[in-house]
Scaffold this active site. Sequence first.
Site, PDB file in Angstrom:
ATOM      1  N   CYS A 111      60.965  38.008  64.639  1.00  0.00           N
ATOM      2  CA  CYS A 111      62.246  38.076  65.366  1.00  0.00           C
ATOM      3  C   CYS A 111      62.006  38.423  66.832  1.00  0.00           C
ATOM      4  CB  CYS A 111      63.165  39.125  64.738  1.00  0.00           C
ATOM      5  SG  CYS A 111      63.542  38.817  63.006  1.00  0.00           S
TER       6      CYS A 111
HETATM    7  C1  BEZ Z   1      59.847  39.153  61.123  1.00  0.00           C
HETATM    8  O1  BEZ Z   1      60.720  38.983  61.969  1.00  0.00           O
HETATM    9  O2  BEZ Z   1      58.675  39.235  61.425  1.00  0.00           O
HETATM   10  C2  BEZ Z   1      60.209  39.263  59.669  1.00  0.00           C
HETATM   11  C3  BEZ Z   1      61.431  39.783  59.297  1.00  0.00           C
HETATM   12  C4  BEZ Z   1      61.746  39.914  57.972  1.00  0.00           C
HETATM   13  C5  BEZ Z   1      60.818  39.511  57.011  1.00  0.00           C
HETATM   14  C6  BEZ Z   1      59.611  38.943  57.399  1.00  0.00           C
HETATM   15  C7  BEZ Z   1      59.306  38.821  58.744  1.00  0.00           C
END
Ligand code: BEZ
Length: 217
Positions: A45
């Site tokens: 994210c």
């Molecule tokens: C991420 O943004 O890295 C992420 C968020 C939730 C689950 C897996 C990855």
Amino acid sequence: MSLMIGDEAPDFTANTTMGEINFHQWLGNDWGIFMSHPADFTPVCTTEIGRVANLEGEFKRRNAKVLVLSVGTKPGMTPLDSHREWIKDVNETQNASVEFPLVEDPDRSIANAYGMIHPNASDTLTVRSVFLIGPDKVVKLVISYPASTGRNFVEILRVLDSLQLTANFQVATPVDWKHGDDCVVVPAIATEEIPGKFPKGHKIIKDYLRTTPQPNL
Ligand code: BEZ
């Protein structure tokens, strides 16, 4: 029933990192990119929000506003404090300056209205949804990515270009189309009308497959 292409984008009033907005009023006559991500302070994210910030000029050039939602905020912080603290990390690590709002959704009413929570994936986090919304407030594109896969925002800009070409010039875009490639004349236009509407020229490959140079170049 989840939100589909052709549906009106649900309206809402909510607090964001840039003040309270009424979604439809805030969009005005612009296009909207309303996107969710699973959680603040997560790696994928962080890269996505930085990328969108660094593409902001591209969205502006297309009269498109970006709004971001996540219900996965940091425990012990208000949702807006969580978003604001995380944005500092995004700006620092992605060499970015986030200038678009992140919305709070403490009761998940917005996420639910947009079908951003897919309960069999996670009943507490939003998936990576993107809704492209036209100036008429109608949903033009719906995509959902899993939490582990960062989205391709160049593709989202490509779809926005295609939608705007259709809205403004009555052309569609063929497979793997990219800026500068020939476009397809929409089936609603009779072949006799083509020379008047597309002065740059056209090709008739089949009576249902007519192409013309990209009209806005
Ligand atoms: C991420 O943004 O890295 C992420 C968020 C939730 C689950 C897996 C990855």
